[in-house]
Structure formats: structure tokens, C-alpha cells
Write an enzyme that holds these catalytic residues in place. Sequence first.
Site, PDB file in Angstrom:
ATOM      1  N   THR A   1      27.913 -14.367  29.138  1.00 49.00           N
ATOM      2  CA  THR A   1      27.882 -15.368  30.214  1.00 49.00           C
ATOM      3  C   THR A   1      28.635 -16.637  29.855  1.00 49.00           C
ATOM      4  O   THR A   1      29.279 -17.244  30.709  1.00 49.00           O
ATOM      5  CB  THR A   1      26.405 -15.719  30.525  1.00 49.00           C
ATOM      6  OG1 THR A   1      25.775 -14.547  31.008  1.00 49.00           O
ATOM      7  CG2 THR A   1      26.300 -16.807  31.581  1.00 49.00           C
TER       8      THR A   1
ATOM      9  N   ASP B   1      22.086 -10.571  26.335  1.00 45.01           N
ATOM     10  CA  ASP B   1      21.270  -9.374  26.589  1.00 45.01           C
ATOM     11  C   ASP B   1      21.065  -8.504  25.344  1.00 45.01           C
ATOM     12  O   ASP B   1      19.978  -7.982  25.122  1.00 45.01           O
ATOM     13  CB  ASP B   1      21.894  -8.526  27.709  1.00 45.01           C
ATOM     14  CG  ASP B   1      21.748  -9.200  29.071  1.00 45.01           C
ATOM     15  OD1 ASP B   1      20.937 -10.141  29.186  1.00 45.01           O
ATOM     16  OD2 ASP B   1      22.442  -8.788  30.015  1.00 45.01           O
TER      17      ASP B   1
ATOM     18  N   THR C   1      14.295 -12.005  19.199  1.00 49.44           N
ATOM     19  CA  THR C   1      14.116 -11.234  20.429  1.00 49.44           C
ATOM     20  C   THR C   1      14.481 -12.117  21.611  1.00 49.44           C
ATOM     21  O   THR C   1      14.172 -13.301  21.599  1.00 49.44           O
ATOM     22  CB  THR C   1      12.625 -10.836  20.577  1.00 49.44           C
ATOM     23  OG1 THR C   1      12.307  -9.939  19.525  1.00 49.44           O
ATOM     24  CG2 THR C   1      12.314 -10.162  21.887  1.00 49.44           C
TER      25      THR C   1
ATOM     26  N   THR D   1       4.780  -2.253  16.985  1.00 51.24           N
ATOM     27  CA  THR D   1       3.803  -2.601  18.024  1.00 51.24           C
ATOM     28  C   THR D   1       4.463  -3.078  19.316  1.00 51.24           C
ATOM     29  O   THR D   1       5.537  -3.682  19.294  1.00 51.24           O
ATOM     30  CB  THR D   1       2.821  -3.683  17.520  1.00 51.24           C
ATOM     31  OG1 THR D   1       1.945  -4.029  18.606  1.00 51.24           O
ATOM     32  CG2 THR D   1       3.521  -4.933  17.042  1.00 51.24           C
TER      33      THR D   1
HETATM   34  N1  ASP Z   1      24.744 -10.086  30.865  1.00 54.24           N
HETATM   35  C1  ASP Z   1      25.129 -11.163  29.986  1.00 54.24           C
HETATM   36  C2  ASP Z   1      25.515 -10.566  28.651  1.00 54.24           C
HETATM   37  O1  ASP Z   1      24.674 -10.198  27.900  1.00 54.24           O
HETATM   38  C3  ASP Z   1      24.019 -12.133  29.845  1.00 54.24           C
HETATM   39  C4  ASP Z   1      24.299 -13.320  28.962  1.00 54.24           C
HETATM   40  O2  ASP Z   1      25.298 -13.438  28.302  1.00 54.24           O
HETATM   41  O3  ASP Z   1      23.429 -14.207  28.917  1.00 54.24           O
HETATM   42  O4  ASP Z   1      26.679 -10.457  28.371  1.00 54.24           O
END
Ligand code: ASP
Length: 347
Positions: free
Chosen positions: A16, A93, A169, A280
Site C-alpha cells: 500500500t 498483509d 503478527t 495455539t
Molecule cells: N494488500 C496490501 C499488501 O499487503 C496491504 C498493505 O500493504 O497494507 O500489499
Amino acid sequence: MKDELNKVLLIYTGGTIGMGLNPQTSALEPLDFNHLVKSMPELAAIPVAIDVYQFPEPIDSSDMNPLLWRRIVEIIVGHYDRYDGFVILHGTDTMAFTASALSFMLENLTKPVILTGSQLPINQLRTDGKENLITSIEIAAAHNSDGTPRVPEVCIYFSGKLLRGNRSTKINSEGFNAFDSFNFPHLADAGVNIVYHDDVILHPDYAKPMTPHFAMDANVVVFTLFPGIQEQTVRHLLEAPHLRGIVMRSYGSGNAPQQPWLMQALSEATERGIVIINITQCAAGPVEMARYSGGFLLKNVGVISGYDGTVECAIAKLMHLLGHTTDIGVIREKMNQSLCGEITLLQ
Ligand code: ASP
């Protein structure tokens, strides 16, 4: 003490942070790095010498894969001696998967590798990308008074927190506070000052070289237990052709339903040489398989504790180990060791 500026290589993979709106679809899509630089004149003001390596085709990180991890490692290896640190611009992601994988692929890492990105593209007014990128560059260039890097680890920097990459995470798809490491303290917190928590930062052996590893075996799967899970579904999964490793997301401190069919199916799978790691479903806390009888049964059928590791890290560690050996004994042994700070072993 060196006089010249510290050097950081910025590796732009996409995400993004560098995206723009496609006028036809109105969806965000990756743009090339020049567009990102135009939106960020602040880059020139950072007192660090920055060079850029751009992926030929920047990607949404949903398209990340082990071949691209290998590409990132090759880029780092090819530039290792010429830079003080590396910043990887990456989509959020799958950032925790990439950070985990790189932590195993870059053994005895002696320089910072900081992954960052943003929730809003850098050309948007309220972007979180500028602070994330500027602080990541500062951290990648930071040194102790003896000349050693401040954070010689694969990390994620996001929204004021520097986290060990293989403990991280993604926790929020919308908020700027998108990452955390529930089972490990932050390596640094960035407010008015960047406060490093030196007591938890890894110390590599500077007398030894960094050793890259490239092989990853992706014949692995993550599966989640739930009340009502069916025998035929589990058997179908366990009998998938070429499957070599499973991360099983269990309940609480590592529990599973005590039905004989499940234990039988898992036992047959481990006997066939499939490595099953117990992680878990809880966000925080470790697996302790001897605590309840459901967990104890899992241990008896050969399931291996994932301790307090994340799913992202367990799958990356499995791919790395399976990529390097077919000896299940060695894999079991390494799964019970912390190779680069990824799990906490009980004393
Ligand atoms: N869909 C995007 C990616 O992982 C989300 C992001 O960058 O925040 O490339």
C-alpha cells in the site's frame, strides 16, 4: 568512529505504501518507486545515504511467495558488505510471514533488516507511511558507540513499535497500529525519542559471516481445529500428495478434541514422516502440551510443541527446515530450539 554517512539500501517490493488508485477500477494497485519518491521529499533530508533497489514489478504482498523471499535474500547478500542496514518496503498483509522467513534465511545476521509499509498510500495526506519509513531508515542506520549496529535482526517497524520480525503478527486491517508481538517485548519504542530495549535485542557472532539459506519447501499447510471438525476433512488434508508439514492451530494451551479418530489420523501422519507443529489459536501465551489430557494425547502421537511462536513463524520455520533436510529427527530437534529468538523455551 566513521565520518561519512551511514548507508541504507531501501528494497521496494510493493504494498500500500507505494500504491495509487487505478482510475478504471478505483482499486489500489502498486506503482513504481519514482512515484513514491515524488510524494516524499523528506527522503532527501534524512542524514543517511540511501540507495534504492526496486522489484521489477512491485506487488501486493498477497502475491508474496518463497521464490520472492529468495530474491530478497539474494539482493541482501549481493549488497551486504556495502550497506550498514536494509529497509524493505512491503505490503502489510504478509509482512509477518516474510519477516519470519528472512530471519531463518539470513543466519547470523549482523546488520539490521527492517520491514515496513503503511496502511494508507504515501501520496495521501493522512498517510502513516512517512513516519514508518523515516523511522525505519533511522533504525537501520543506527549504531552503538563501538560501531556495531543497534538492532542486528530482521524486524518490523510500524506505528511506533520495533518488533522482532519472527514474533510479529498483523493485528488490524484498518488501524495504523497494525502489528504487535504478543509473546515478546518490543525491541524499541519510537516516541519523541527512539528507546531501544537492548536487553532483548539479539547479539550475533561478529567473528562469523552471515550465512544465507535459500531452500524453502512449501509442501506445508495450516489447519485450524474447531468444534465439529469432521474426520473425512482431516484425513483428506493429512493425505494430500507431497504434504510434509502441518501447523495445527489448537485450542488454549495446545489442546485438541480427544476423539480416537483424530489421534489415530495424526499418529498415522507422523508415522508417515509428516511433521505436525502445535500452535495455539490464542493471540498470546504458549502451548503447554502436558497441561491437559487433550494436549498430552497430541504429544503421544508425535505432535511437536510450537511453544509461544506465531503461526507465521511456525510455517516459515517448517518450510526452511524441510527445505534443508529429510531427517525428521533433525527437524524435531530444531523445532525444539530457538534458532533466532522465535520461541521462548521454558527454563
Ligand atoms: N494488500 C496490501 C499488501 O499487503 C496491504 C498493505 O500493504 O497494507 O500489499
